[in-house]
Design an enzyme around this catalytic site. Structure first.
Site, mmCIF file in Angstrom:
data_model
loop_
_atom_site.group_PDB
_atom_site.id
_atom_site.type_symbol
_atom_site.label_atom_id
_atom_site.label_comp_id
_atom_site.label_asym_id
_atom_site.label_seq_id
_atom_site.Cartn_x
_atom_site.Cartn_y
_atom_site.Cartn_z
ATOM 1 C CG HIS A 132 -1.820 -1.231 1.357
ATOM 2 N ND1 HIS A 132 -1.186 -2.473 1.922
ATOM 3 C CD2 HIS A 132 -3.037 -1.381 1.334
ATOM 4 C CE1 HIS A 132 -1.963 -3.187 1.976
ATOM 5 N NE2 HIS A 132 -3.379 -2.824 1.534
ATOM 6 C CE LYS A 158 -5.448 -4.409 -0.567
ATOM 7 N NZ LYS A 158 -5.922 -3.943 0.778
ATOM 8 C CB THR A 305 -20.261 19.917 -15.502
ATOM 9 O OG1 THR A 305 -20.874 21.338 -14.831
ATOM 10 C CG2 THR A 305 -19.539 19.030 -14.451
ATOM 11 C CE LYS A 309 -21.550 22.871 -19.036
ATOM 12 N NZ LYS A 309 -23.016 23.479 -18.685
ATOM 13 C CG ASP A 350 -26.056 22.703 -20.664
ATOM 14 O OD1 ASP A 350 -26.851 21.566 -19.947
ATOM 15 O OD2 ASP A 350 -25.131 22.998 -20.605
ATOM 16 C CD GLN A 506 -25.465 14.924 -20.907
ATOM 17 O OE1 GLN A 506 -25.769 14.219 -19.968
ATOM 18 N NE2 GLN A 506 -24.446 15.903 -21.032
#
Ligand code: NAP
Length: 537
Positions: A132, A158, A305, A309, A350, A506
């Site tokens: 990790h 892992k 968003t 854009k 939109d 969309q």
């Protein structure tokens, strides 16, 4: 098969047992008992394992690897080494590669406790060797994997690290796909969510989830409910198409809730994820390019968003894709569509969403807007998309804005569309005489719900029954502006209508199916009624 494992921090036996029962009830098929803080009583742990309703992994993560255990290393190893002695053994114990490599004695003890080709005892417990990194991608990532793969006693590899960006998920998918041995490869943090949700798509041994919002054992771990109900765990397979909402921030976006609910209803093999990308164009370009290039990911589209854009238009133009005429006129796009052959398209949904929301409420066709006067409050990105929509229908759009120069700039940049776009000062709103009023500012949005762009100074002419008042804000569902307009007899429309309609367009582009608008409305309204959120699209 990829397991859904619930990780449980053990504080006491009763709490851990009841959490394991809840995990089974919620649909998990494995539990991980994290015993970092419960190491004093081996007999009690053996009982916990024997009575677990699900097969279990036992992990005692030391502090130096991001866990909570701060005791003696020898005691930790001795404890792990005796947990297979009960009537029922753990399915796995998790042990850190670094500790395994560090001492012969540790290796010997762990090897005695797990099943492997050289084992002469009766243990069936498998060894997960793990590594990790809580700070970022480890520099020795591939050396770790090779070492785990080469260790005879290691049944499962892992590897987990803190995602620096969405791109890190791709490396996790690659590691899983190499299939040296059954593998768990997870990225932590907000940007690592795709590695958790899509573990099944790439055939990982498992993904981890939390029993509830407050009991996650690693940063970015979703709950079982989220992974199963929101992110469609049971439906995900190797062919699942991937979609997302790209923005910064996107944590509170309601788009995953509505699109995934829609995919479910349409039995469409897709999953929709939050995709946080920092503001600069370079981040946007690098991330999107890498996700598109990863062919086995099947990345097929995104809602885009703030603040990306404009970046979407630039990117699609640069790679030779299609920018639709409306998006080009507005100068911003909110939808990316990627076809099976890799062709890219940018569009703006939109604009039509605002238009059809108003026409639907007025019970008229879009062409019947010709000649009507529309007051737009605000001159930002949303106002621009809405101004283009109404001007294309030959309506007269008056743009009222706090910063007058911005209203002028907006009007000057949108000429020759059809109807007129006229700039005005915000304080002149009371003199307006329009049939349609549209708020495109955040005035009145949670938490400032007492604010309104039209207060005591309501327009003197035209305001009242028959006037349409549309607030693009959807949190709260009914703003002060809408409440007062309704009291005056106006026709009111809230921001949910625009939100669900842009999402519906969309959905149709991506799936080829008509969107379940009512389901979208219900989903978003339920979410907004349940929680006070900060509004994101
Ligand atoms: P934007 O580009 O930042 O523009 C904000 C506009 O609001 C600017 O014209 C700004 O005026 C004006 N404004 C902000 N605070 C004001 C205040 N206190 N008093 C007067 N004017 C103020 O934002 P946007 O992207 O266009 O978004 C505008 C709103 O649309 C959002 O707040 C959100 O509620 C709504 N929205 C709805 C949806 C939906 O699907 N329903 C989707 C996205 C956004 P200045 O030019 O003077 O700064």
């Amino acid at each position: 098969m990829t397991h859904l494992a619930v990780s449980i921090m053990v504080h006491d036996l009763a709490q851990a047992s009841s959490a394991a029962i809840r995990a089974a009830e919620q649909g998990a098929d494995l539990v991980e008992f994290r015993i970092d803080r419960f190491t004093q009583d081996a007999d009690a742990l053996i009982k916990l394992i024997e009575n677990s309703p699900l097969p279990c992994i036992v992990t005692c993560r030391p502090q130096w690897e991001g866990g909570d255990y701060d005791g003696e290393e020898q005691s930790r190893i001795a404890l792990l080494a005796q947990l297979h002695q009960g009537l029922r053994q753990p399915a796995y114990i998790d042990f850190e590669l670094a500790a395994y490599q560090q001492s012969d004695q540790a290796r010997r003890k762990i090897n005695q406790a797990v099943d492997h080709p050289g084992q002469v005892g009766t243990t069936t417990t498998g060894l997960i060797l793990s590594s990790h990194d809580m700070d970022g991608r480890p520099v020795d990532l591939y050396q770790c994997i090779e070492a785990m793969a080469a260790t005879r006693a290691c049944r499962v590899i892992k590897i987990a690290w803190m995602a620096r960006s969405l791109r890190d998920n791709l490396e996790a998918f690659e590691i899983i796909s190499q299939r040296h041995k059954p593998t768990i490869a997870l990225c932590m943090g907000e940007a690592g969510l795709p590695s958790r949700v899509l573990a099944k798509k790439f055939g990982a041994l498992l993904t981890f989830a939390a029993i509830d919002e407050n009991s996650g054992t690693a940063p970015g771990q979703p709950t079982v409910q989220q992974i199963k109900n929101l992110y469609r765990w049971d439906a995900v397979d190797a062919e699942t198409r991937v979609y997302g909402v790209i923005g910064w921030p996107v944590g509170h976006s309601l788009s995953p809730a509505i699109h995934n609910a829609g995919f479910d209803q349409a039995a469409f093999n897709g999953v929709y994820l939050p995709m946080p990308i920092p503001p600069a164009y370079e981040h946007f370009k690098a991330t999107i390019s890498s996700w598109i290039d990863a062919s086995t990911l099947h990345f097929r589209g995104a809602s885009v968003t703030l603040p990306h854009k404009e970046n979407l238009i630039r990117f699609v133009e640069e790679v030779g894709g299609q920018v639709d005429a409306l998006a080009a006129q507005i100068g911003a796009a909110n939808t990316l569509t990627i076809t099976e052959d890799g062709t890219l398209a940018a569009s703006n949904t939109d604009s039509d969403a605002a238009l059809t929301a108003v026409c639907h409420a007025m019970n008229i066709t879009t062409s019947q807007l010709e000649g009507r006067r529309v007051a737009l409050i605000g001159a930002g990105g949303v106002a621009r998309a809405v101004a283009v929509a109404f001007a294309r229908q030959k309506a007269t759009v008056v743009v009222y804005n706090r910063t007058y120069d911005r209203a002028i700039a907006l009007a000057n940049s949108l000429t020759g569309i059809g109807g007129k776009i006229v700039p005005a000062k915000l304080e002149k709103l009371c003199d307006s005489c329009c049939q349609i009023y549209i708020n495109c500012t955040p005035i009145g949005m949670h938490p400032n719900t007492n604010a309104t762009p039209i207060g005591a100074t309501k327009p003197t002419k035209g305001w009242g029954p028959g006037t349409v008042v549309f607030d693009t804000i959807y949190n709260p569902l009914s703003t002060r502006l809408l409440q007062e307009a309704q009291a005056d007899g106006c026709i009111v429309i809230n921001g949910v209508e625009m939100f669900v309609r842009q999402a519906a367009a969309q959905f149709a582009l991506w799936t080829g199916c008509e969107a379940p608008l009512d389901l979208f409305r219900r989903t978003i309204t339920d979410h907004l009624t349940d929680t006070q959120i900060n509004g994101a699209g």
